[in-house]
Design an enzyme around this catalytic site. Structure first.
Site, PDB file in Angstrom:
ATOM      1  N   SER A  29     -52.099  33.587 -20.875  1.00 39.14           N
ATOM      2  CA  SER A  29     -53.388  34.308 -20.995  1.00 39.14           C
ATOM      3  C   SER A  29     -53.234  35.605 -21.787  1.00 39.14           C
ATOM      4  O   SER A  29     -54.098  35.953 -22.609  1.00 39.14           O
ATOM      5  CB  SER A  29     -54.000  34.584 -19.618  1.00 39.14           C
ATOM      6  OG  SER A  29     -53.067  35.172 -18.745  1.00 39.14           O
ATOM      7  N   HIS A  89     -41.046  29.400 -12.276  1.00 36.23           N
ATOM      8  CA  HIS A  89     -41.573  30.380 -13.231  1.00 36.23           C
ATOM      9  C   HIS A  89     -40.753  30.346 -14.503  1.00 36.23           C
ATOM     10  O   HIS A  89     -39.546  30.087 -14.460  1.00 36.23           O
ATOM     11  CB  HIS A  89     -41.555  31.801 -12.645  1.00 36.23           C
ATOM     12  CG  HIS A  89     -42.509  32.710 -13.342  1.00 36.23           C
ATOM     13  ND1 HIS A  89     -42.172  33.426 -14.462  1.00 36.23           N
ATOM     14  CD2 HIS A  89     -43.811  32.989 -13.099  1.00 36.23           C
ATOM     15  CE1 HIS A  89     -43.224  34.112 -14.872  1.00 36.23           C
ATOM     16  NE2 HIS A  89     -44.235  33.864 -14.067  1.00 36.23           N
ATOM     17  N   ARG A 120     -45.121  39.403  -6.170  1.00 41.31           N
ATOM     18  CA  ARG A 120     -46.562  39.248  -5.903  1.00 41.31           C
ATOM     19  C   ARG A 120     -46.784  38.271  -4.747  1.00 41.31           C
ATOM     20  O   ARG A 120     -47.780  38.348  -4.044  1.00 41.31           O
ATOM     21  CB  ARG A 120     -47.280  38.764  -7.177  1.00 41.31           C
ATOM     22  CG  ARG A 120     -47.129  39.698  -8.363  1.00 41.31           C
ATOM     23  CD  ARG A 120     -47.688  39.093  -9.643  1.00 41.31           C
ATOM     24  NE  ARG A 120     -47.023  37.845  -9.988  1.00 41.31           N
ATOM     25  CZ  ARG A 120     -47.402  37.014 -10.960  1.00 41.31           C
ATOM     26  NH1 ARG A 120     -48.460  37.308 -11.696  1.00 41.31           N
ATOM     27  NH2 ARG A 120     -46.736  35.919 -11.226  1.00 41.31           N
ATOM     28  N   HIS A 169     -50.585  27.375 -15.386  1.00 42.84           N
ATOM     29  CA  HIS A 169     -50.782  28.835 -15.352  1.00 42.84           C
ATOM     30  C   HIS A 169     -51.721  29.163 -14.185  1.00 42.84           C
ATOM     31  O   HIS A 169     -51.459  28.785 -13.048  1.00 42.84           O
ATOM     32  CB  HIS A 169     -51.310  29.267 -16.735  1.00 42.84           C
ATOM     33  CG  HIS A 169     -51.316  30.740 -17.015  1.00 42.84           C
ATOM     34  ND1 HIS A 169     -50.592  31.651 -16.292  1.00 42.84           N
ATOM     35  CD2 HIS A 169     -51.994  31.478 -17.942  1.00 42.84           C
ATOM     36  CE1 HIS A 169     -50.806  32.881 -16.775  1.00 42.84           C
ATOM     37  NE2 HIS A 169     -51.664  32.793 -17.772  1.00 42.84           N
ATOM     38  N   ASP A 223     -49.041  32.238  -6.999  1.00 40.47           N
ATOM     39  CA  ASP A 223     -50.069  31.267  -6.627  1.00 40.47           C
ATOM     40  C   ASP A 223     -49.738  30.499  -5.348  1.00 40.47           C
ATOM     41  O   ASP A 223     -50.594  29.794  -4.813  1.00 40.47           O
ATOM     42  CB  ASP A 223     -50.264  30.265  -7.778  1.00 40.47           C
ATOM     43  CG  ASP A 223     -50.640  30.967  -9.078  1.00 40.47           C
ATOM     44  OD1 ASP A 223     -51.536  31.817  -9.036  1.00 40.47           O
ATOM     45  OD2 ASP A 223     -50.028  30.679 -10.125  1.00 40.47           O
TER      46      ASP A 223
HETATM   47  N1  HAX Z   1     -41.989  21.412  -9.278  1.00 39.88           N
HETATM   48  C1  HAX Z   1     -41.361  20.383  -9.879  1.00 39.88           C
HETATM   49  N2  HAX Z   1     -40.660  20.476 -11.023  1.00 39.88           N
HETATM   50  C2  HAX Z   1     -40.582  21.700 -11.563  1.00 39.88           C
HETATM   51  C3  HAX Z   1     -41.167  22.825 -10.982  1.00 39.88           C
HETATM   52  C4  HAX Z   1     -41.910  22.660  -9.803  1.00 39.88           C
HETATM   53  N3  HAX Z   1     -42.552  23.664  -9.195  1.00 39.88           N
HETATM   54  N4  HAX Z   1     -40.905  23.908 -11.756  1.00 39.88           N
HETATM   55  C5  HAX Z   1     -40.178  23.459 -12.807  1.00 39.88           C
HETATM   56  N5  HAX Z   1     -39.995  22.123 -12.694  1.00 39.88           N
HETATM   57  C6  HAX Z   1     -39.338  21.236 -13.646  1.00 39.88           C
HETATM   58  C7  HAX Z   1     -40.033  21.307 -14.999  1.00 39.88           C
HETATM   59  O1  HAX Z   1     -41.218  20.517 -14.994  1.00 39.88           O
HETATM   60  C8  HAX Z   1     -38.941  20.823 -15.935  1.00 39.88           C
HETATM   61  O2  HAX Z   1     -38.870  19.423 -15.807  1.00 39.88           O
HETATM   62  P1  HAX Z   1     -38.513  18.492 -17.087  1.00 39.88           P
HETATM   63  O3  HAX Z   1     -37.183  18.974 -17.581  1.00 39.88           O
HETATM   64  O4  HAX Z   1     -38.497  17.124 -16.525  1.00 39.88           O
HETATM   65  O5  HAX Z   1     -39.612  18.721 -18.075  1.00 39.88           O
HETATM   66  C9  HAX Z   1     -37.684  21.433 -15.303  1.00 39.88           C
HETATM   67  O6  HAX Z   1     -38.011  21.672 -13.904  1.00 39.88           O
HETATM   68  C10 HAX Z   1     -37.245  22.734 -15.931  1.00 39.88           C
HETATM   69  O7  HAX Z   1     -38.326  23.629 -15.906  1.00 39.88           O
HETATM   70  P2  HAX Z   1     -38.085  25.210 -15.811  1.00 39.88           P
HETATM   71  O8  HAX Z   1     -37.352  25.624 -17.044  1.00 39.88           O
HETATM   72  O9  HAX Z   1     -37.530  25.568 -14.504  1.00 39.88           O
HETATM   73  O10 HAX Z   1     -39.589  25.761 -15.821  1.00 39.88           O
HETATM   74  P3  HAX Z   1     -40.533  26.054 -17.072  1.00 39.88           P
HETATM   75  O11 HAX Z   1     -40.226  27.416 -17.561  1.00 39.88           O
HETATM   76  O12 HAX Z   1     -40.486  24.930 -18.062  1.00 39.88           O
HETATM   77  O13 HAX Z   1     -41.975  26.019 -16.382  1.00 39.88           O
HETATM   78  C11 HAX Z   1     -43.598  26.512 -14.759  1.00 39.88           C
HETATM   79  C12 HAX Z   1     -42.423  27.052 -15.573  1.00 39.88           C
HETATM   80  C13 HAX Z   1     -44.218  27.655 -13.999  1.00 39.88           C
HETATM   81  C14 HAX Z   1     -44.618  25.897 -15.711  1.00 39.88           C
HETATM   82  C15 HAX Z   1     -43.064  25.446 -13.782  1.00 39.88           C
HETATM   83  O14 HAX Z   1     -42.166  26.044 -12.878  1.00 39.88           O
HETATM   84  C16 HAX Z   1     -44.146  24.718 -13.012  1.00 39.88           C
HETATM   85  O15 HAX Z   1     -44.688  23.748 -13.520  1.00 39.88           O
HETATM   86  N6  HAX Z   1     -44.492  25.211 -11.762  1.00 39.88           N
HETATM   87  C17 HAX Z   1     -45.579  24.630 -11.006  1.00 39.88           C
HETATM   88  C18 HAX Z   1     -46.922  25.129 -11.514  1.00 39.88           C
HETATM   89  C19 HAX Z   1     -47.114  26.583 -11.184  1.00 39.88           C
HETATM   90  O16 HAX Z   1     -46.931  27.035 -10.080  1.00 39.88           O
HETATM   91  N7  HAX Z   1     -47.571  27.353 -12.190  1.00 39.88           N
HETATM   92  C20 HAX Z   1     -47.874  28.783 -12.016  1.00 39.88           C
HETATM   93  C21 HAX Z   1     -46.796  29.682 -12.600  1.00 39.88           C
HETATM   94  C22 HAX Z   1     -47.101  31.152 -12.436  1.00 39.88           C
HETATM   95  C23 HAX Z   1     -48.307  31.516 -13.216  1.00 39.88           C
HETATM   96  O17 HAX Z   1     -48.348  31.510 -14.430  1.00 39.88           O
HETATM   97  N8  HAX Z   1     -49.370  31.802 -12.528  1.00 39.88           N
HETATM   98  O18 HAX Z   1     -50.545  31.974 -13.140  1.00 39.88           O
END
Ligand code: HAX
Length: 437
Positions: free
Chosen positions: A242, A319, A328, A272, A374
């Protein structure tokens, strides 16, 4: 010119000169090398943005102009000794880099209440023309775009304003926009969930207190929660979707409404800001499937494993930058433990916290197994009676305006150019690393 604006440009001009001087004298210094992995994994860790409002440390979490969340709770002005800091104070800190006094915060509350009076009627007509079943983020975003008819920035640009002065109409637009978001959000909430029974703003209230009031929550408890929610979601340095999007779109000299609207489209993504709603869906699905709202910890563990086995993420965990429990999350858990320790949803959040990190570690790939903001925010809102999950991301958006729009003013003070990174083809990358197919 109001005194905050005057102060801003007094601080801002030398800072802008400093940026220009740095670039002129050290522009050819290499600050970082970038790997192929960084490019292919969403530019992780690539330093490419100048952001002054906040900075994120992977271990410690967010600091706003150097202050951590616990420090903000201690140092920013509150209405009552045992209350939460006012978001107006955080805005002042992010904008000017110094802690505000009670009078500064009062000035902002009054200034915003005054500016909020003039939302043009077509904005509400636009919202009313969207089906009530449309997600609140859609309604929120069309309203933001509709407000761009009021843009000072667009008018000043067309009138040929000197580019050194762009920050001025940007400040005016940002102040108008921030002042109006609580009215827009409350309008959408009451439209969709309370049969269009709207509640007028109370200009004597603070910005977040007024939002709670217009949503229909007049207790001091909900207002206190709303102030906390608005403070902790306000900013997370410049690279999150964002913030980055708002900045990027603003770099084309788009007005604050266009820029913020773009950022909000990013916030609406499930990875996000929409994660706060998805956490609630996930918890609800768990309770439905298990047939109980107080599952055992073992049942929670099995449900979480099932989510992973089905190829889904566990929302609220992980994250891109953080490598510890998000402060947070911690501050909201402390708040819940203090005021509503027995709330069933909070108990469930704690059970999830007990089992999910270990399960994520076992996958061997998740870089951060800990909860983010979240994982608990929706359960907290719901425990206080704001049970309608689809509005949670919109409330996040109201708060996020404080940080990303402050930075947008600074972008124009710095005179940052249009952003235009270089992309390359797959062939180029293969050749670069010496890979032969
Ligand atoms: N559950 C399952 N798998 C997860 C995970 C979770 N909560 N978090 C990461 N992973 C997975 C990824 O999908 C990725 O899998 P692949 O290699 O198969 O693609 C692997 O672990 C490595 O990911 P990472 O490097 O640890 O995490 P990223 O930086 O790629 O992604 C995210 C960060 C926040 C998008 C991710 O942790 C996620 O999808 N979390 C769940 C959704 C979430 O809570 N989002 C909110 C984040 C905070 C925010 O922005 N709030 O607004």
């Amino acid at each position: 010119m109001d005194y905050i604006k005057e102060k801003l440009i007094t601080i801002g001009r030398p800072q802008a000169e400093l940026v220009k001087k740095l670039q002129k004298e050290y522009g050819d210094k290499v600050i970082q090398e970038v790997t192929l992995d960084q490019v292919f994994s969403g530019m992780r860790g690539v330093v490419s943005l100048l952001t002054c409002t906040s900075k994120l440390d992977p271990e410690e979490g967010i600091r706003f102009r150097g202050y951590s969340i616990p420090e903000l709770r201690e140092k920013l002005p509150k209405l009552k000794e045992d209350g939460e800091p006012l978001p107006e104070g955080l805005f002042y800190l992010m904008l000017l880099g110094e802690l505000p006094s009670h009078d500064d915060v009062k000035f902002l509350s009054q200034n915003w209440a005054e500016r909020a009076k003039n939302i043009p009627p077509h904005v509400f007509n636009v919202i009313d023309s969207v089906p009530k079943s449309a997600h609140p983020m859609i309604q929120f975003n069309v309203a933001i775009l509709a407000m761009s008819t009021e843009s000072h920035f667009r008018r000043a640009f067309l009138a040929g304003l000197d580019k050194k002065e762009y920050w001025d109409p940007m400040y005016e637009g940002v102040m108008d926009l921030i002042s109006r978001l609580p009215i827009i959000a409350a309008y959408i909430y009451r439209r969709v969930f309370h049969n269009e029974q709207y509640i007028d703003p109370d200009p004597s209230l603070d910005w977040a207190g007024n939002l709670a009031h217009m949503m229909g929550f007049d207790s001091e408890e909900v207002k206190r929660l709303m102030r906390l929610y608005m403070v902790i979601h306000a900013d997370h340095e410049g690279g999150n979707v964002s913030a980055h999007t708002t900045h990027l779109v603003g770099s084309a000299l788009s007005n604050p409404y266009y820029s913020f609207s773009a950022g909000m489209n990013g916030l609406a993504g499930p990875l996000h800001g929409m994660a706060n709603q998805n956490v609630m869906h996930w918890l609800e699905k768990m309770m439905d499937e298990l047939g109980t709202d107080s599952p055992t910890t073992e049942q929670v563990r099995e449900f979480a494993k099932k989510t992973l086995d089905s190829g889904n993420v566990i929302p609220g965990y992980g994250h891109a930058v953080l490598r510890k429990t998000d402060p947070r999350f911690t501050v909201q858990l402390d708040f819940a433990n203090k005021y509503i320790p027995d709330a069933p949803l909070i108990k469930l959040v704690k059970q999830v916290y007990e089992v999910v990190p270990e399960i994520l570690v076992q996958t061997g790939k998740v870089k951060n197994p800990w909860p983010n903001v979240d994982a608990i925010s929706g359960s907290l809102l719901s425990s206080y009676g704001i049970t309608e999950y689809p509005v949670y991301t919109m409330l996040f958006g109201v708060s996020r305006a404080l940080g990303v729009l402050t930075q947008l003013i600074w972008d124009r003070i710095y005179g940052l150019p249009i952003e235009r990174p270089k992309s390359q083809t797959l062939d180029w990358f293969m050749e670069k690393v010496g890979f032969k197919a």
